[in-house]
Motif scaffolding. Structure first.
Motif, PDB file in Angstrom:
ATOM      1  N   VAL A   1      60.777  61.500  31.241  1.00 54.63           N
ATOM      2  CA  VAL A   1      61.250  62.638  30.452  1.00 54.63           C
ATOM      3  C   VAL A   1      61.579  62.138  29.058  1.00 54.63           C
ATOM      4  N   CYS A   2      61.086  62.837  28.051  1.00 54.12           N
ATOM      5  CA  CYS A   2      61.358  62.463  26.663  1.00 54.12           C
ATOM      6  C   CYS A   2      61.928  63.682  25.946  1.00 54.12           C
ATOM      7  N   LEU A   3      63.085  63.502  25.338  1.00 51.77           N
ATOM      8  CA  LEU A   3      63.782  64.614  24.700  1.00 51.77           C
ATOM      9  C   LEU A   3      64.054  64.266  23.242  1.00 51.77           C
ATOM     10  N   PRO A   4      63.628  65.104  22.299  1.00 56.41           N
ATOM     11  CA  PRO A   4      63.929  64.814  20.893  1.00 56.41           C
ATOM     12  C   PRO A   4      65.408  65.027  20.591  1.00 56.41           C
ATOM     13  N   LEU A   5      65.910  64.213  19.690  1.00 61.16           N
ATOM     14  CA  LEU A   5      67.278  64.346  19.191  1.00 61.16           C
ATOM     15  C   LEU A   5      67.189  64.801  17.742  1.00 61.16           C
ATOM     16  N   SER A   6      67.763  65.948  17.435  1.00 61.48           N
ATOM     17  CA  SER A   6      67.663  66.481  16.080  1.00 61.48           C
ATOM     18  C   SER A   6      68.953  67.201  15.712  1.00 61.48           C
ATOM     19  N   ILE A   7      69.632  66.685  14.698  1.00 60.66           N
ATOM     20  CA  ILE A   7      70.850  67.305  14.180  1.00 60.66           C
ATOM     21  C   ILE A   7      70.642  67.530  12.687  1.00 60.66           C
TER      22      ILE A   7
END
Length: 335
Positions: A128-134
């Motif tokens: 599972v690959c989840l982008p991190l974006s803030i």
């Protein structure tokens, strides 16, 4: 607060602000020293001591159909600018004084949490690959005078963060799986010193792994039959330990601070002091001995420092006596 949450919050805020809890203190001029995951381009530009990746890997004993939950927690550095009300609006100042209250321009931190969707341990490898974006943003807190008129404001601003959380669950034996979590920071970085890079870093980054129907294996003290598999687990910048009630193997905290399995906060501790290696009693007595001017600066430096000051001042004599020491275990002496 449950014991898992209490220890994870202690890790999150370790070193956040140190005694004497004032902006002017030398030891508080370089902060954000634990668990940093920095922009890749900064790290690769000769700053290998400030890595752009963090990885944890541990073992899970589980039947098919067990679930794994992964949560990334970290602090994001937030600039706090004091603003003084003027005839034309507001102007930035180093110190805002409103009646008996003072506010200093400095840095705070915003708590961040990213949860990976639950992963089904099916018996085959799962990735599972989840982008991190803030996104960059700011928030304004208006400070009113005693008569209710605007006296100024505190403007809190944070920068953009970009990255990725990758989780891989791999079968390594009958009913045995490795769970690997990799964090990377790919935020664009335009250059500057470390003080600028920390504003686009994940600070005090750590991971909490939970399972249903399964049981994590201690990497600190694995059973003999799993030592070889445990030795193959790769961890970088963090170390996984079992947390919760002793004997419970459903939760792992992977921390940038080396901890034993089942770490605890002393029940006598009245609250966070952000320095787990120090003795609470000494820190509290030091706070109580500050001069009025030192207390004023401590209160103005940070809202959490203000909470420490108020908490220390409210302790009763009985609570202070409890800090003098406790005997946890007594054993018999042979002979």
């Amino acid at each position: 607060m449950d014991p898992v949450e209490r220890i994870t919050r202690a890790v999150l805020y370790e070193g956040y602000i140190l005694w004497p809890y004032r902006r002017s203190a030398l030891k508080n001029r370089q902060r954000w020293t634990f668990g940093g995951v920095f922009p890749r381009s900064y790290s690769e530009a000769g700053h290998a001591d400030d890595p752009w990746r963090m990885r944890t890997e541990c073992l899970l004993e589980a039947p098919a159909g067990a679930m794994v939950n992964v949560e990334l927690r970290f602090l994001q550095v937030t600039a706090r600018q004091a603003m003084q009300a003027t005839e034309g609006g507001v102007a930035p100042v180093d110190r805002l004084v409103v009646g008996a209250d003072e506010y200093l321009t400095w840095e705070e931190a915003t708590e961040r949490s990213v949860r990976v969707p639950p992963i089904d341990v099916s018996g085959a490898e799962v990735s599972v690959c989840l982008p991190l974006s803030i996104p960059a943003d700011r928030a304004t807190e208006t400070i009113a005078a005693d008569d209710g008129s605007p006296a100024g404001a505190l403007v809190r601003a944070w920068r953009q963060l970009e990255g990725e959380i990758a989780v891989v669950v791999t079968p390594v034996g009958p009913g045995l799986f490795s769970v690997a979590v990799a964090i990377s920071n790919t935020t664009p970085w335009s250059g500057g010193e470390r003080g600028e890079a920390v504003k686009q870093a994940l600070i005090s980054a750590h991971m909490v792994l939970r399972t249903s129907k399964g049981a994590f294996v201690s990497l600190t003290d694995p059973p003999a039959e799993l030592r070889e598999a445990a030795a193959r687990c790769r961890n970088a910048g963090t170390w996984p330990v079992l947390v919760g009630e002793t004997g419970d193997r459903t939760t792992v905290l992977s921390s940038p601070i080396i901890l034993p399995d089942y770490p605890e906060i002393a029940p006598e501790s009245p609250g966070d002091l952000f320095d787990g290696g120090e003795i609470d009693q000494l820190l509290i007595l030091n706070v109580l001995s500050l001069t009025d001017d030192e207390k004023r600066e401590m209160r103005a430096s940070d809202p959490r420092a203000r909470q420490i000051l108020d908490r220390c001042a409210s302790l009763t004599p009985d609570q202070l006596m409890r800090l003098c020491g406790s005997i946890r275990e007594l054993g018999s002496v042979a002979g």
